[in-house]
Every structure is written in structure tokens, then in C-alpha cells.
Design a protein around this motif. Structure first.
Motif, PDB file in Angstrom:
ATOM      1  N   GLN A  74     -42.767  -1.473 -12.803  1.00  0.00           N
ATOM      2  CA  GLN A  74     -43.511  -0.458 -13.522  1.00  0.00           C
ATOM      3  C   GLN A  74     -42.724   0.845 -13.516  1.00  0.00           C
ATOM      4  N   ASP A  75     -43.198   1.914 -12.866  1.00  0.00           N
ATOM      5  CA  ASP A  75     -42.491   3.196 -12.890  1.00  0.00           C
ATOM      6  C   ASP A  75     -41.768   3.469 -11.582  1.00  0.00           C
ATOM      7  N   ILE A  76     -41.356   2.385 -10.901  1.00  0.00           N
ATOM      8  CA  ILE A  76     -40.697   2.520  -9.603  1.00  0.00           C
ATOM      9  C   ILE A  76     -39.426   1.672  -9.580  1.00  0.00           C
ATOM     10  N   PHE A  77     -38.376   2.222  -8.990  1.00  0.00           N
ATOM     11  CA  PHE A  77     -37.177   1.458  -8.683  1.00  0.00           C
ATOM     12  C   PHE A  77     -37.188   1.119  -7.200  1.00  0.00           C
ATOM     13  N   PHE A  78     -36.746  -0.079  -6.858  1.00  0.00           N
ATOM     14  CA  PHE A  78     -36.420  -0.411  -5.486  1.00  0.00           C
ATOM     15  C   PHE A  78     -34.916  -0.690  -5.459  1.00  0.00           C
ATOM     16  N   VAL A  79     -34.184   0.105  -4.721  1.00  0.00           N
ATOM     17  CA  VAL A  79     -32.736  -0.056  -4.613  1.00  0.00           C
ATOM     18  C   VAL A  79     -32.415  -0.658  -3.260  1.00  0.00           C
ATOM     19  N   LYS A  80     -31.688  -1.755  -3.269  1.00  0.00           N
ATOM     20  CA  LYS A  80     -31.379  -2.439  -2.026  1.00  0.00           C
ATOM     21  C   LYS A  80     -30.248  -1.737  -1.297  1.00  0.00           C
ATOM     22  N   ARG A  81     -30.510  -1.458  -0.017  1.00  0.00           N
ATOM     23  CA  ARG A  81     -29.503  -0.878   0.870  1.00  0.00           C
ATOM     24  C   ARG A  81     -29.437  -1.733   2.117  1.00  0.00           C
ATOM     25  N   GLY A  82     -28.464  -2.626   2.180  1.00  0.00           N
ATOM     26  CA  GLY A  82     -28.390  -3.553   3.299  1.00  0.00           C
ATOM     27  C   GLY A  82     -29.604  -4.447   3.299  1.00  0.00           C
ATOM     28  N   VAL A 110     -25.400   1.777  -7.100  1.00  0.00           N
ATOM     29  CA  VAL A 110     -25.745   0.371  -7.320  1.00  0.00           C
ATOM     30  C   VAL A 110     -24.652  -0.300  -8.136  1.00  0.00           C
ATOM     31  N   GLN A 111     -24.436  -1.573  -7.877  1.00  0.00           N
ATOM     32  CA  GLN A 111     -23.395  -2.304  -8.585  1.00  0.00           C
ATOM     33  C   GLN A 111     -23.981  -2.894  -9.864  1.00  0.00           C
ATOM     34  N   GLN A 112     -24.278  -1.997 -10.799  1.00  0.00           N
ATOM     35  CA  GLN A 112     -24.861  -2.369 -12.074  1.00  0.00           C
ATOM     36  C   GLN A 112     -24.190  -1.567 -13.178  1.00  0.00           C
ATOM     37  N   PRO A 113     -23.880  -2.183 -14.324  1.00  0.00           N
ATOM     38  CA  PRO A 113     -23.353  -1.403 -15.448  1.00  0.00           C
ATOM     39  C   PRO A 113     -24.431  -0.512 -16.039  1.00  0.00           C
ATOM     40  N   LEU A 114     -24.003   0.618 -16.568  1.00  0.00           N
ATOM     41  CA  LEU A 114     -24.938   1.597 -17.121  1.00  0.00           C
ATOM     42  C   LEU A 114     -25.799   0.981 -18.227  1.00  0.00           C
ATOM     43  N   LYS A 115     -25.203   0.150 -19.048  1.00  0.00           N
ATOM     44  CA  LYS A 115     -25.919  -0.453 -20.173  1.00  0.00           C
ATOM     45  C   LYS A 115     -27.073  -1.327 -19.691  1.00  0.00           C
ATOM     46  N   LEU A 116     -26.851  -2.074 -18.612  1.00  0.00           N
ATOM     47  CA  LEU A 116     -27.894  -2.948 -18.080  1.00  0.00           C
ATOM     48  C   LEU A 116     -29.043  -2.144 -17.502  1.00  0.00           C
TER      49      LEU A 116
END
Length: 250
Positions: A144-152, A184-190
Motif C-alpha cells: 500500500q503506502d509503505i515500503f519495507f527495505v531489507k537490511r540484513g 537497494v539493489q533495484q534499477p530506478l525504472k523498476l
């Protein structure tokens, strides 16, 4: 996951207070405590928690299972949930199992068991095929309106409202928030494809901006100045799409 909003569904006042204290001690926000199915559904839709801890038995009935079934039937309302019970019998477990809980806790439990259950529930939900977008390598999850970014082994919660802009940094993308930055290891477009287009616009091959954070546009220097004083460059290639997000008085 610290700072996440958690709804407690528990009809035993002492257990509810104990659980609330443990959660607050570990940096979570307790959005509310419900002691019945009706109150649980009302609070769930009112506060939109990030995670729910559910006692299976409410007033002697398996209303916790009913609640879990109702929020799981619709992808728009699915949230990770943890069952909590003092009933160790196989029948109760099998009934709960049908709802596919994200974790399961038997009373009495300690703070470490609770913390592990929460982390496992969030990670399991992040890998689920419905109700969310699982991005490449599962390093970032949008709910929804939240990101979860994985750190370890942890998932850090980021609200879309906190994002100022996103920048390419080599093979990574840097999510810049008001107080912190996340790589994060994600391309900007994605990443752009997962964000609401009405709020996030690409302004340069290296930048996406949150249009709510735009304070000024310097047409001479091809610069977008944000509300906190930071600035990013825009390119003419993306400028027209960017300006469509605003009404311009001449």
C-alpha cells in the motif's frame, strides 16, 4: 520493522497489557487493543495496522480465526498476522492453520519469542504472492503506502510520505527520506513502476521525485528545489511529464 503499527486482539486485560508493554519496549507502535470480533474489525479498518496479533479465543469462541479469515479474503485488506493462544491442542492448531497464519505463539511466551515471531511474520508476508509487490531479490517490498527495505535480517519500514527523491547510485538506487537514506539493489525504472504515478515522477535518468516535496523549479539551471532545501536536476526529456503534475499560472 521498528515503529510499525500493531493491532492487538486479546480479551484478557492482563495479557493485553503485558503484550502492549513488550511491543512498546521494542519500539513498536500499538495502534489499538480489541477484545471482541466486532471491535477488532472496526479498529483494523480504522487504524490500518502493519501487523495484527490475534488471540484465537475471544469470549470463549474462535473469533480470532474468523477475524483472520475475513481480512485474508481480500487482497486489499491482507496484512501479516500472528496467532496467540494458550490452547496447545491439535484441533485448535489445525483450525488456525487453515487461515495460513504468518506466525504462531503459545502462551506463556517471552519477549524474544515475540520478537522472532514478528520478524518471521513480516518476512513471510514479504514473500507472499498476493496483497503486495515482491520486487527483484526481495530487497524491497511495497505494501500500500509503505515500503519495507531489507537490511540484513531486518525489514525497515518507510512511508511513501517520507520519501523525498530516489537517485541512481551505480548498480543501486538510493531512497532518500527526510531523516535517512536506504540503498537497494533495484534499477530506478523498476522502483518507479511500483510507485503511484500521481505522486512520484521521473525527472532525470538518475532521479525520481515526490512531487509533494517540490518547492521551486529553476528553469535556468534545470534544478528542482525541494521543501527542505535539497535539490535535484531535471532533464528536458522528462520535463513535460513532470510539469503535467502541476497547474501553472502564467
Amino acid at each position: 520493522m521498528k515503529g510499525a503499527k500493531i493491532l492487538i486482539i486479546e480479551d484478557d486485560r492482563q495479557d493485553a497489557c503485558l503484550l502492549e508493554g513488550m511491543l512498546l519496549d521494542h519500539g513498536y507502535e500499538v495502534g489499538g487493543i480489541a477484545n471482541s470480533l466486532q471491535e477488532a474489525l472496526r479498529l483494523f479498518h480504522a487504524i490500518q495496522p502493519d501487523l495484527v496479533i490475534i488471540d484465537i479465543f475471544l469470549q470463549g469462541r474462535k473469533d480470532g480465526i474468523t477475524f483472520a479469515t475475513q481480512i485474508s479474503d481480500d487482497d486489499d485488506t491482507r496484512k501479516p498476522f500472528i496467532f496467540l493462544t494458550s490452547a496447545a491442542d491439535r484441533n485448535t492448531f489445525e483450525a488456525a492453520r487453515l487461515t495460513a497464519p504468518f506466525s504462531y505463539l503459545l502462551k506463556p511466551f517471552n519477549e524474544l519469542e515475540l520478537q522472532y515471531a514478528i520478524e518471521l511474520a513480516v518476512e513471510k508476508f514479504a514473500g507472499a504472492p498476493a496483497g503486495m509487490f515482491a520486487m527483484e531479490e526481495k530487497s524491497t517490498v511495497m505494501l500500500q503506502d509503505i515500503f519495507f527495505v531489507k537490511r540484513g535480517n531486518m525489514l525497515a519500514k518507510i512511508s511513501l510520505d517520507d520519501i523525498l527523491y530516489i537517485e541512481v547510485e551505480g548498480k543501486y538506487s538510493k531512497i532518500v527520506c527526510s531523516r535517512e537514506k536506504y540503498l537497494v539493489q533495484q534499477p530506478l525504472k523498476l522502483i518507479l513502476g511500483r510507485l503511484p504515478a500521481i505522486r512520484f515522477v521521473r525527472v532525470h535518468r538518475n532521479y525520481i521525485v515526490n512531487i509533494r516535496e517540490v518547492a521551486k523549479v529553476n528553469l535556468t539551471d534545470n534544478e528542482i528545489v525541494l521543501e527542505d532545501g535539497r535539490s535535484v536536476l531535471f532533464s528536458r526529456r522528462y520535463f513535460d511529464d513532470f510539469m503535467r503534475a502541476f497547474d501553472v499560472l502564467r
